[in-house]
Every structure is written in C-alpha cells, then in structure tokens.
Scaffold this active site. Structure first.
Site, PDB file in Angstrom:
ATOM      1  CG  HIS A  58      -2.210  -0.826   1.198  1.00 51.87           C
ATOM      2  ND1 HIS A  58      -2.495  -1.284   2.419  1.00 51.87           N
ATOM      3  CD2 HIS A  58      -2.932  -0.814   0.226  1.00 51.87           C
ATOM      4  CE1 HIS A  58      -3.775  -1.893   2.063  1.00 51.87           C
ATOM      5  NE2 HIS A  58      -3.950  -1.605   0.845  1.00 51.87           N
ATOM      6  CB  CYS A  94      -2.790   0.492   8.753  1.00 52.37           C
ATOM      7  SG  CYS A  94      -1.464   0.134   7.512  1.00 52.37           S
TER       8      CYS A  94
END
Ligand code: ARG
Length: 263
Positions: free
Chosen positions: A159, A254
C-alpha cells in the site's frame, strides 16, 4: 478507528501475514488503546469509532475503508475477497452519518487512504498490488483534482501508506526503493522536502505514521537518525508499539482513516 475486538490473523494476503504467527489479542487491545489515548488525550484529535464486526478481522485497518472528501466517502473496492465483506459495513456506517457514498465500478480495485494520500492539492495514488492504475481517472473525476499514479515496486510495501507519508505541505517520509524510477521522479518533483528512510526503518513501518499537526505518531524502534531528522524539521515524535498489528502488515497509519483533511 475501529477497536480490535475481532482482530486476528485469519488469512495471508500480504507478505507480512503468517497464519503460524498469530497476534496476541490482549496485547493488540492494549496497543490499540494506547494509540487511541495518545491521539485523543494528548494530541486532542477527535476520533469516531466504527463498531467492530465479527468475521472481519482487518476492519481495524480503517485507512482502507475509503477516501473521505468533504461529506463524501469514496468507498473502497477491495482486491482480496477476504476483505470485501468490509465494504457494506463501512458503507452503512458512513451513510448513517450523512455521508454521500461514491463508488468506483467493481472492475476497479481501490483500497482507500491506504493507497491515496494528499500532498497539498494533489492526490498521490499507489497502484499494482491492491489498487489499480486505471482507477486514477475515475478518482480524478470524483475528487476534481490532479491524481498522480505511482507504481509500487516491492510487494512488502503493498500500500502507498507503507512507503510514503506526507507530513505537511512540504515534507514527506518515503522509502525510495518501494517505487520505480518514474515514481521516484514524481515524488522528487512534487514533494519539496522528501525525507528518505533506511531499509531497516521502512521494514519497521516508519512510513506508516500518523501526522497530527506537527506531531508524528510512529512505530516504536525507528532509528535515532530518523528521529533526529524529524526533530530538526520541527516535528515532535510519539512512538507507539504496534507489534501485534505489524503481524498483519500494518502500523499506526493503517489503523486510522482521516475524516477531515489537515488544513
Ligand atoms: N492485513 C491488511 C491487508 O493486508 C493490512 C492492511 C494495512 N493497511 C494499510 N493501510 N496499509 O489488507
């Protein structure tokens, strides 16, 4: 944020996850609480809580729920079926709170703020492992801003928020080796003061930090060198140990989705 009530390592969808390396649930709960307390009590951030849902262990990683623009949530289309069950849960939560929901066509994978980060008025989009490059035109249409797609080159940094962390309009932490040449050029061109982290710091998820004003909430154990560099630029560092979440391939950033863009 979302409490880790149902958080476990239930599958392997990134190179950090191992079914044989389980997260300790009570430790995870304490670590998450410490992050929450730090953000709300010491840094005075206002945090809304998404109720946890059984069978959705990665719902704690709310950065992947979508991307918030004003009162619109651009909801994620998860690449892996293991996480697709989060989509309706997130959508219901935001809808009830009066957000408009925007969705990309199912054919385009997009994992929200995990892969989409603002630098000033430009949206940087990480693609390849989770989000699709082709989603960038759709996104640009919805956000009405320039979207710069960056290809991710190393699957451990799957990511964008694992290898790139804007801290203010000028600076960002980044791990250059997670990008290809073009991506490195884009970051060098559009970020005035990129701060490259070492491989060791990148593996400790140094780039997965949460910035609140001049405060940087970052995984504990990063190098003294990086701490000094951040301090020199006027940032205050708050270290948090999120070891149980690293086992799922995530750290502080996150676990947080921004509801309002930093001024
Ligand atoms: N286990 C989760 C996944 O692989 C971790 C997500 C981390 N989130 C992030 N924004 N990088 O999807």
């Amino acid at each position: 944020m979302c409490r880790p009530t149902h958080y476990t390592i239930a599958y392997e969808i990134n190179p950090w996850m191992r079914l044989s390396r389980q997260a300790n649930q009570s430790r995870a709960a304490r670590q998450w609480q410490a992050l929450y307390d730090l953000l709300t009590t010491r840094l005075h951030a206002r945090v809304q809580l998404l109720p946890p849902a059984r069978g959705l262990p990665d719902l704690v990683f709310t950065a992947n729920a979508g991307l918030v623009m004003g009162r619109t949530l651009i909801r994620s289309n998860f690449r892996h079926p293991e996480r697709q069950g989060e989509e309706p849960v997130v959508e219901r939560y935001f809808r009830r709170r009066g957000f408009r929901i925007a969705r990309l066509p199912r054919a385009f994978n997009f994992e929200g703020e995990g892969d989409a980060l603002w630098v000033g008025e430009r949206l940087f989009l990480g693609f390849r492992f989770r989000s699709d490059a082709t989603a960038h035109e759709q996104l640009a249409r919805i956000v009405g801003r320039e979207v710069l797609p960056l290809e991710l080159a190393d699957r451990r940094f799957y990511h964008l928020d694992t290898c790139f962390c804007p801290l203010d309009a000028a600076s960002a932490l980044w791990y250059p080796k997670a990008f290809d040449r073009y991506g490195r050029r884009v970051i060098d061109t559009y970020v005035r003061e990129p701060l490259a982290v070492s491989t060791a710091d990148a593996r400790r998820f140094a780039c997965n930090a949460v910035s609140v004003g001049r405060a940087v909430v970052i995984q504990a154990g990063i190098s003294r060198r990086l701490k000094t560099q951040l301090a020199r630029r006027g940032f205050t560092i708050y270290e948090v140990n999120l070891s149980e979440f690293l086992k799922a391939g995530g750290s502080a950033k996150c676990l947080v989705l921004r509801l309002r863009r930093a001024p």
